[in-house]
Design an enzyme around this catalytic site. Structure first.
Site, PDB file in Angstrom:
ATOM      1  NE  ARG A 127      15.685  11.579  -3.934  1.00 34.90           N
ATOM      2  CZ  ARG A 127      16.717  11.693  -3.803  1.00 34.90           C
ATOM      3  NH1 ARG A 127      18.031  12.028  -3.917  1.00 34.90           N
ATOM      4  NH2 ARG A 127      16.317  12.408  -2.499  1.00 34.90           N
ATOM      5  CG  HIS A 276      -9.062  -9.298  -6.410  1.00 39.06           C
ATOM      6  ND1 HIS A 276      -8.670  -8.151  -6.689  1.00 39.06           N
ATOM      7  CD2 HIS A 276      -8.002 -10.006  -6.554  1.00 39.06           C
ATOM      8  CE1 HIS A 276      -7.708  -8.414  -7.656  1.00 39.06           C
ATOM      9  NE2 HIS A 276      -7.326  -9.439  -7.132  1.00 39.06           N
TER      10      HIS A 276
END
Ligand SMILES: NC(=O)c1ccc[n+]([C@@H]2O[C@H](COP(=O)([O-])OP(=O)(O)OC[C@H]3O[C@@H](n4cnc5c(N)ncnc54)[C@H](O)[C@@H]3O)[C@@H](O)[C@H]2O)c1
Length: 1621
Positions: A127, A276
């Site tokens: 976590r 991109h």
């Protein structure tokens, strides 16, 4: 003591970014001290682990001792593929296996891949555990490590799964950059530039001007950890760090304000929306930063198009990116050359942008710059698709209409010449000057940088970069510190101006000097006359490299002044350079220009006028006697006084376009800044062209206003001389196209021309601009249906009503800005006009299209050209006329005359020696002409002769020109022009050979300078003017060349059994027949129904293979020269990618040519396609390809991965050579039944004459699939020959089945060119075994033939080539047995000898023309058709055997033997007479004991002059003695002893000819016949040929006729000779 000096940057409220150099100990200490843990895990990749991991290990080992902590390392493979779910899982497994717990600290050492991946692991492991970023690439330092974004890729896309997870620390250790590849560094610089561009203009300015220093900082390794502390940090390191820290600070600030990317953080996406989309198509071949770089330029252009951003800013951004080696457009070869780049269509890019996660819905968002350092909004702006597509598309369509902004007031871009001068004047001046309308070009950028480095002035921008504020330094200049050189790139004007500026520098520290340097091209450009003048004036200037060129090292001693003499016939820039600096000399300057004609006086006047504006009055002296102006200028001492503002005059040529739009659309346009006072010639355009066309022109000193007549009412011009404004003729031509009202009174042409004629003259120079502009205008106007006519120095345009012009023309612009802009004027009235290359306007008016819509009010749309359309409309030079005369140029002594004459006889064309022509015309020898009239007059006369020759003999001639023809530009232009339609061949020969030859020669005047100097001057000109190069490799033009001697030896003693190398004569025949297209030297077996092969030569130096070339090439149709494997001797050991030099490759080709006339396949195989040539060296590759075409290489293998533009260019120039378009897939994944391979076939098919596709077989089935693929492609109607093979052993079947140019190896070769390669013989055997090459039987028909050498000859040939055939004797008395044999199904062919040479005639279906002419057959060939039928064809190779033997033995000097003698009158004599006739012998004497037979024979050749001799050895009255003697009688029937009865007595008088000659005895029993013995006693000048030699020659020919393959002569000859003796 601190471990290191670090600079800390705060992010999200914590100073967690620590920056410095050599930080490893510091990092380890900081981590251990402040992040206590039981386990530290460092993850890196294999590239970095080798370089930097040990130091981390050591540092941990040294420090952790105190505590009980573990230091674990995990290394992953480098590259994006590691950034995957799998990659993440592997690291997690490693952590779990090693029992890592929640307190673990993970260190990410590496580039963005490691940072993103490891960061994401840290974000989810247990976590979330602590982690530390240690970026090692520049991109990671300034971008990916900062901000806490972590992610991995999935097959669905990049970075789709991830988390925001902030690192505890980010350690920026700039020393890591020293090991980073340069390309990766540039990749990161794109982000650095981006950040500065959106945020901080000062920062941007530093990046702009200091690129060289920044590069230097990473390229100079720092030893002993220098830079770790401030005291050891170099200025370069300091600069680098400040750039990095500056960039990080911006990102850190933005992240802090907007961590989760909701608004402001969007700004860092500048360049990314388009970038991109490009990346999505080009990844992984192009790096992220490289795509963003192009994206930034395109997005800045979007901003410019929207009217938000000025061109100055776009220009600065573009130049800055370029300075860091980043691509700035999709046309960059690094991008355009990629196969993937074919997918960069506008539609595709827009589609990708649609799904960009930064967008909201389908609307596209782009960060719009408003100036350097600021954005239009504090977020990305929504931009319409049409705007983006217009920016992206390579072509535009102009929407016709009336300019909506009329009346228009505008300035055009500043003049380049005035910009440069103004900048320097203001910098040297006193006070502040605001320069307006400065043209922001490379020149001005370089000049500014240099002046900053010399501390000569300071600069800043105002009005969003539209105004340059110059704070003048009043002439105070200093040497740049630390020996720093001033780099000027290729900026010519800057270099010339600055050379004198550097002399003004005042001494600071002893020994210091100012150095100016430039790029490689700059280092060749001349500056000598200027330096000479300055040196003579006392300045101390040294050339650092080559004399006469940059780099210069200048001593800071001030300019002395006084009398300065300068040779001013080369460049007016030298004059301006001295004029501009002269006021700052110690004494007033008197500048005297010497050397006759002063060039470009208007530019000198411009300089003087501008100096006056800055307060210095130059006085030009006048001859008191005549009142004539002298070339002497007096410049007073003084300081320039800067005017507050200086508005740079617009470029007058550019101004013609908006003015012409007003003229053609009937509107009004005012160009501020250009008026009657302008110094630019093109400023006259309005008054001298537009006014006569019916426009109203109002011109003040500083402004020009034009109002056009109503649309359609422009008047034709009649005659207009545009000599003072040549560049404006294109604008005039498009107006003339629609000018159909009659000319003004007084301008009509009196010669009966059409009233709508505009005759533009005085513009001949426009043929040699960016393109041949006259031709270009004619070709493109024709697309509109406009008629034109070319004149010597101009053209005529015949005006037409607008309504009659053709709509929808697609204008090819030749990459010429003026063509594009001129036709956009016409496009404002003709619907649908497309301008194909919109970017070519960048040279002088980059924002022309935007200004056209924003300032003029004419709409412009983006157009996407389909590839085929653009190819089709690209103007190719007309196909070369195949009979166009050959022009020969080259150094005197290179062999022009000799080779030209050989060529003319090979082509059967006439030869013209220009010198002889000259002498005839002027009735004076060249030498005398020069003595009498001087060199200049001679050169002029010589050029006249050239024009005359080219006009009078356009076809069917070989014209050899004098060596000095290239000395005048006019003649060079003529040659270049001619090269577009016919061959201009440069004869190249080693200079040593030339010198040797010239020492003996006297008919031409002496050079008056060393030959070597002349050679060096002219070589580049020859290269420039020619389109072909013939390398005179071994020949010497007086006929006593070595090959002849070699051949003589063969003929004399037979000691050398191997056939001779190709003679220079053979090479001339091959070369000239090929380049003229008379008989291109292409492989005959290349035809669809045959099988052809080439041998790959895989040597670094193929001369090693040459002694064996005959054996190696047995059976093959061509040799492949693997150019990528060549290594010049000094580089033999070099492994890896390599570019061999043009000179070396030329030499290798020439060497190969000297040994074989087989066609050459020229292959430059790149690394990614399995070769050794660098993938990114496109320019070099094409230089080599063009070299190959020039050398007359027959096949050029061009990979389809190269850029389309370059390939098209090559295709246009390939002449009669062919292109093999190739594609190789080494992965083994290319399925032959898939789509990919078919797509590759299509691409290759588009430009290749032959398609080559290579895959890799994993199993037999792959070769079967390949076979089916080929069958399928072959079945299509537009099928082209295809080479398709599979690599690898599993692919061998494909090599056997392939039919066109199967690459083969040879057992003698050092290594196979490719795995699985087979030899020629192996393939034949295999073909036979699989039923594709049935065995055949061959025969000799004759009687008696027991001792015949023919079986040995042919069976040896079959054996060597691996052919399954057999040659047998059929000794028979009757023709019946022969008849039966001919009918058998396995009959392959037959030789025929006594007594059947005539008897077989009735059995045959057809005869060759030669057999027909000779009246006898010695060879029978069954010709099988596809339908199974077969005809018997008769030929005669005897004559070829005779003529080849003679040619081989004949000295080269003996070109046209006058007389020959044939002894005997049988069947062979027929062949002999025919052979002699073909050799060009003028008189043939025939002697036979029975005169009757001789008469019959003579009558059989009515076209040949055969004279029958009464006695052997006496010639008809006045007849020359023969130089060739062929005897066809049995040796036993001859004698040299007069007392022997019943034998033919051979008298010595037969050898009377003083020049000697060749004697052939067809009898070959015994070897040494009485005739040959006698000949050998007559001295060396008589060469002899034995009968066996002739037998061999005719047999080789038979072999080829039967098998379609060349006979492997060397081995065959060896076996026959040994069997014979
Ligand atoms: N998280 C973000 O905000 C963010 C921002 C931009 C880019 N990225 C990501 O970053 C990645 C690209 O990062 P990159 O450009 O650093 O590529 P990279 O990590 O692949 O590194 C480039 C190459 O250089 C080598 N290398 C790294 N440092 C070196 C050194 N000092 N010396 C020698 N070789 C060295 C690497 O082994 C690798 O081969 C992409 O995956 C991209 O998505 C993330």
């Amino acid at each position: 003591m601190a471990l290191a000096d670090v600079q800390k940057v705060s992010i999200l409220g914590r100073e967690s970014i620590h920056c410095g150099f050599h930080l490893i100990p510091y990092i380890v200490a900081t981590v251990l001290e402040t992040l206590p843990s039981s386990t530290y895990v460092l993850v890196t990749d294999t590239n970095i682990s080798g370089l930097h991991l040990p130091e981390f290990q050591t540092a941990f080992d040294e420090r952790k001792l105190a505590r009980d902590a573990r230091f674990l390392t995990y290394v992953v493979p480098p590259g994006e593929t590691s950034k995957s779910r799998q990659g993440k899982a592997e690291i997690e497994d490693f952590l779990l296996l090693n029992s890592c717990t929640r307190d673990t600290v993970i260190l990410a050492l590496g580039g963005g891949v490691i940072g993103d991946l490891v960061g994401f692991v840290a974000a989810t492991f247990m976590r979330g555990v602590r982690f530390v970023q240690i970026p090692t690439t520049l991109l990671a330092m300034v971008d990916s490590s900062v901000g806490g974004k972590t992610a991995i890729d999935t097959p669905h896309g990049k970075n789709l799964i991830g988390a925001f997870w902030q690192p505890e620390y980010i350690f920026i250790d700039a020393a890591f950059l020293e090991t980073l590849p340069a390309r990766e560094f540039s990749n990161g610089m794109a982000e650095v530039i981006k950040t500065a561009a959106i945020w901080n203009e000062t920062e941007f300015g530093a990046l702009e001007s200091r690129s060289a220093e920044i590069f230097a900082a990473i390229q100079t390794p720092s030893s002993n950890a220098s830079g770790r502390t401030l005291t050891t940090r170099s200025p370069a390191q300091q600069l680098l760090l400040s750039v990095i820290v500056g960039s990080i600070s911006v990102k850190a600030h933005i992240v802090t304000v907007d961590e989760r990317e909701t608004g402001l953080r969007n700004l860092v996406n500048f360049g990314h929306t388009i970038g991109h989309a490009i990346e999505a198509v080009l990844t992984p071949h192009v790096l992220h930063g490289e795509c963003v770089s192009v994206g930034m330029v395109l997005e800045a252009e979007v901003a410019r198009q929207l009217g938000v951003l000025g061109q100055v800013a776009v220009g600065r951004l573009t130049r800055c990116l370029r300075a860091y080696n980043l691509p700035v457009s999709l046309a960059d070869p690094r991008i355009a050359s990629l196969p993937a780049a074919k997918g960069l269509s506008v539609t595709k890019l827009l589609d990708i942008m649609k799904i960009d996660k930064k967008n909201s819905g389908p609307q596209k968002k782009i960060v719009i710059l408003s100036r350097i350092g600021a954005t239009y909004e504090q977020k990305a702006t929504v931009v319409a698709d049409s705007v983006i597509s217009k920016t992206l598309s390579e072509a535009v369509r102009v929407v016709p209409g009336i300019p909506s902004k009329s009346p228009i007031r505008m300035a055009t871009p500043g003049s380049k010449s005035i910009s440069n001068r103004a900048l320097l004047l203001a910098a040297l001046g006193k006070g502040t000057c605001r320069l307006k309308n400065l043209l922001h070009s490379d020149d001005t950028q370089v000049m500014m940088n240099a002046l900053i480095e010399l501390k000569g002035a300071s600069f800043s921008w105002e009005d969003e970069g539209e105004t340059l504020v110059v704070q003048g330094g009043e002439g105070s200049l200093s040497v740049p510190p630390n020996g720093k050189e001033i780099y000027l790139g290729n900026a010519g004007t800057a270099a010339r101006f600055l050379a004198t500026v550097c002399t003004l520098v005042q001494l600071s520290a002893p020994g210091e000097r100012t150095v100016i340097t430039g790029n490689a091209r700059m280092k060749q450009r001349p500056i000598g006359p200027l330096v000479d003048a300055l040196r003579a004036n006392g300045s101390d200037i040294e050339y650092r490299e080559s004399p006469g060129c940059l780099p210069l090292s200048v001593a800071p001693a001030g300019l002395k002044g006084g009398h300065i003499q300068l040779a001013a016939s080369v460049s007016s820039q030298y004059v301006s350079s001295i004029l501009l600096c002269a006021p700052y000399a110690a004494e007033p300057v008197v500048l005297e220009l010497t050397g006759g004609q002063v060039i470009s006086q208007p530019y000198i006047d411009m300089t003087i006028a501008m100096m006056r504006t800055f307060g210095i009055d130059v006085v030009r002296e006048v001859d008191p006697a005549t009142g004539k102006q002298l070339d002497v200028y007096r410049i007073p001492k003084g300081t320039y006084i800067n005017p507050e503002e200086y508005s740079i005059e617009s470029d007058a040529s550019s101004a013609t376009y908006p003015l012409a739009i007003a003229a053609i659309t009937g509107t009004t346009c005012t160009i501020v800044n250009i008026g009657s006072a302008s110094l630019q010639g093109d400023a006259r355009f309005a008054k001298e062209v537009l006014e006569p066309m019916g426009c109203t022109v109002v011109q003040t000193e500083t402004e020009t206003t034009v109002t056009g007549p109503p649309v359609g009412q422009l008047k034709a011009l009649g005659l207009v001389d545009m000599e003072p404004m040549t560049d404006a003729f294109l604008t005039a031509s498009v107006l003339a196209a629609v000018a159909c009202a009659p000319p003004l009174e007084g301008r009509e042409l009196a010669d009966g021309s059409r009233p709508t004629t505009s005759r533009i003259i005085g513009i001949a120079n426009q043929r040699v601009k960016e393109c041949n502009r006259i031709q270009a205008m004619m070709d493109q106007l024709a697309k509109f249906g406009v008629e034109t006519k070319e004149l010597d120095d101009g053209l005529e345009v015949y005006g037409k009503p607008i309504s009659e012009l053709k709509e929808g023309a697609s204008v090819h612009c030749y990459d010429d800005h003026r063509v594009a802009m001129a036709f956009s004027v016409l496009a404002t009235v003709v619907k649908g006009t497309v301008l194909e290359e919109k970017r070519c306007v960048e040279k002088t008016w980059p924002n022309w299209w935007d200004d056209l819509s924003n300032k003029i009010g004419i709409e412009v749309e983006g157009v996407e050209l389909s590839t085929s359309a653009s190819v089709a409309s690209a103007s190719r030079p007309a196909d070369q006329d195949s009979a166009a005369s050959v022009v020969i140029i080259g150094m005197r002594g290179s062999g022009k005359t000799f080779i030209g004459q050989l060529a003319s006889s090979a082509l059967d064309w006439s030869f013209i020696d220009a010198d002889e022509y000259f002498e005839k015309k002027y009735q004076l020898g060249v030498r005398d002409f020069v003595q009498k009239n001087g060199w200049p007059a001679f050169r002029a006369a010589e050029a006249d002769v050239l024009v005359e020759l080219l006009n009078s003999y356009p076809s069917g001639h070989v014209i050899s020109l004098g060596g000095g023809i290239v000395e005048t530009p006019a003649a060079r232009d003529l040659l270049k022009e001619y090269a577009k339609k016919g061959p201009v061949v440069h004869i190249m020969r080693e200079i040593d050979e030339v010198v040797k030859y010239l020492e003996a020669e006297s008919s031409r005047p002496a050079y008056g300078e060393p030959i070597i100097d002349v050679f060096q001057r002219r070589e580049p000109w020859f290269a420039d003017c020619c389109n072909y190069v013939f390398v005179n490799y071994t020949g010497v033009s007086n006929g006593s060349a070595q090959p002849d001697e070699e051949r003589a030896t063969i003929g004399k003693t037979f000691s050398l059994i191997a056939p001779p190398a190709t003679s220079i004569r053979d090479e001339v025949v091959r070369f000239f027949n090929h380049v003229t297209g008379q008989q291109p030297n292409l492989a005959p077996n290349g035809a669809a129904d045959r099988r052809s092969y080439f041998l790959s030569l895989t040597y670094p130096d193929i001369t090693r293979a040459l002694p064996h070339i005959e054996q190696l090439t047995a059976g093959v149709d061509a040799v492949e020269l693997r150019v990528d494997l060549l290594r010049s001797p000094k580089d033999f050991d070099k492994l890896g990618p390599y570019v061999p030099s043009v000179a070396y490759v030329t030499d290798q080709v020439a060497a190969l040519r000297s040994k074989t006339d087989l066609p050459i396949v020229f292959t430059v195989r790149t690394v990614s396609q399995g070769g050794q040539f660098p993938d990114d060296a496109e320019k070099e590759a094409f230089t080599l390809f063009h070299t190959a075409i020039r050398l007359g290489v027959e096949y050029v293998d061009v990979e389809i991965t190269w850029s389309e533009k370059s390939i098209q260019d090559l295709v246009v120039r390939k002449g009669h050579s062919q292109i093999v378009a190739s594609w190789h897939d080494w992965s083994g994944n290319m399925a032959w039944d898939g789509k990919v391979v078919e797509a590759k076939y299509r691409i290759a098919h588009a430009f290749g004459d032959i398609v080559k596709l290579v895959g890799k077989a994993n199993e037999l089935d792959d070769s079967l699939a390949l076979y089916r693929f080929v069958q399928r492609m072959r079945a299509s109607s537009d099928a082209k020959p295809i080479i398709a093979i599979n690599m690898g052993t599993e692919g061998q079947l494909s090599r056997i089945l392939n039919s066109t140019f199967s690459p083969v190896s040879h057992p003698l070769l050092p290594s196979k060119a490719a795995p699985g390669q087979l030899s020629f013989a192996q393939i034949q055997t295999a073909l036979n075994l699989i039923g594709q090459l049935p065995a055949r039987r061959f025969f000799l028909f004759g009687n008696p033939i027991k001792h015949s050498m023919s079986p040995t000859l042919h069976n040896t040939g079959f054996e060597i080539l691996g052919l399954p055939h057999k040659y047998e004797l059929l000794e028979t008395e009757t023709i019946g047995e022969i008849k039966a044999t001919l009918a058998s199904s396995d009959f392959g062919g037959a030789s025929v000898t006594i007594p059947f040479k005539l008897d077989v005639l009735p059995l045959l279906d057809a005869l060759s023309p030669e057999a027909e002419a000779i009246g006898a057959v010695n060879t029978i060939i069954p010709q099988r058709k596809a339908d199974g039928s077969c005809i018997l064809y008769g030929d005669n190779t005897d004559w070829l055997g005779i003529s080849r033997s003679i040619r081989t033995a004949m000295p080269t000097s003996m070109k046209h033997p006058e007389a020959a003698l044939v002894i005997g009158a049988g069947g062979t004599s027929r062949a002999a007479i025919y052979a002699l006739h073909k050799l060009g012998v003028q008189r043939i004497y025939l002697f036979n004991r029975t005169r009757r037979s001789a008469e019959v024979l003579a009558n059989a050749f009515p076209d040949v002059e055969v004279e029958i001799l009464e006695t052997l050895g006496t010639w008809p009255a006045g007849g020359p003695a023969p130089t060739i003697i062929v005897s066809t009688v049995p040796a036993s029937a001859t004698t040299t002893d007069p007392s022997v009865k019943n034998a033919l007595y051979l008298p010595i008088s037969m050898f009377e000819s003083a020049t000697g000659g060749v004697v052939v005895d067809m009898a070959y029993k015994p070897a040494e016949t009485p005739l040959l013995a006698l000949a050998e006693n007559q001295g060396d000048q008589w060469k002899t040929v034995k009968g066996v030699q002739v037998l061999l020659e005719q047999g080789y020919e038979q072999f080829q006729l039967w098998t379609g393959r060349r006979c492997p002569k060397a081995t065959v000859a060896e076996r026959v000779w040994s069997a014979y003796s």
